[in-house]
Design an enzyme around this catalytic site. Structure first.
Site: not given
Length: 281
Positions: A43, A158
């Site tokens: 991320s 993610d």
């Protein structure tokens, strides 16, 4: 090449704006001549990790970040009315392309891997080939905020969903010493009349905490977890750059004696292994 030199790997974890603390940690390591041999990013950690892997000069990256204004960041928001995510992500992609240009994993000076999650299979996806911008976009695509990214690996979102602080991936890359920058493990937080957003964010934090606990091998003596105290900051206040960076510097300075001690021990072990190997010939 110094065969006795231990390989150091760093896991730059997910955490929204909190991930800017990675800059402070890398800054302290660089200033104290602690070399990084492997990087795994997840991320926000994927963005910082890719930039550093391409150009291992964190002060240059820090200057770029500090030059941004709150208005610059607001301009990155392109609302998505197709309901695949709140933000379309085209402007964010353009911003990341400006950071990493048209570079690929093969262009990095430090071996890099990026963590994402396949929304269809629920499996962890480790990306180490292709364009950096594609891998980063997959890793930062928070469900509900950004649309999933379709690649040959799958429908990706993610990486923080499944492995927020990917220290185990760093170990697999070959690191002797693993430094994990964790921004997720929050075991308790007092909440009074939380709104919908706060409830969703806290729920997401609980999931990420459980994932991190599962993946971190606390019995690994060569694993060092650095945990910036970012709970007092707001996850999406990216414009408060200096606060996050300074907190990263603070905790890295605290961890430095342990890192140097572990380096010395590993060097001694490697010398001993080398002598045993020579004597055995």
């Amino acid at each position: 090449m110094n065969k006795n030199k231990p390989k150091i790997g760093i896991a730059l974890g997910s955490g929204g704006a909190n991930g800017l603390a990675h800059i402070g940690v890398l800054k302290v390591l660089e200033e104290n001549n602690v070399p990084i041999d492997y990087i795994v990013g997840c991320s926000m950690g994927a963005i910082i990790g890719a930039c550093y892997a391409l150009n291992p000069n964190i002060k240059e990256e820090e200057k770029k970040v500090l030059s941004l204004t709150k208005r610059d960041l607001i301009k990155l928001i392109d609302l998505n009315f197709q309901r695949r995510g709140l933000i379309h992500g085209n402007k964010v992609r353009n911003f990341i392309e400006n950071l990493v240009e048209d570079k690929s994993f093969s262009d990095t000076k430090i071996p890099l891997q990026i963590v994402s999650t396949d929304l269809e299979s629920g499996k962890e996806i480790i990306i180490n080939k292709g364009k950096l911008v594609d891998a980063i976009m997959a890793s930062i695509s928070i469900p509900g905020i950004f649309p999933p990214v379709r690649t040959k690996e799958g429908l990706l979102v993610d990486g923080g969903l499944i492995n927020p602080t990917p220290t185990n991936i760093v170990k697999k890359m070959g690191a002797d010493i693993i430094i994990g920058i964790d921004l997720t493990m929050r075991h308790e937080e007092k909440l009074e009349n939380p709104n919908i957003l706060k409830t969703l964010l806290r729920s997401y934090e609980i999931l990420r905490t459980q994932s991190t606990e599962f993946n971190i091998n606390r019995n690994d003596k060569n694993l060092l977890i650095i945990k910036p105290n970012v709970m007092r900051f707001t996850t999406f206040k990216f414009y408060e750059f200096q606060k996050f960076i300074e907190e990263g510097e603070r905790v890295a300075k605290e961890a430095l004696p342990k890192i140097k001690s572990r380096l010395k021990k590993e060097k001694r072990k490697n010398r001993f292994r080398f002598f045993i190997k020579v004597l055995g010939k």
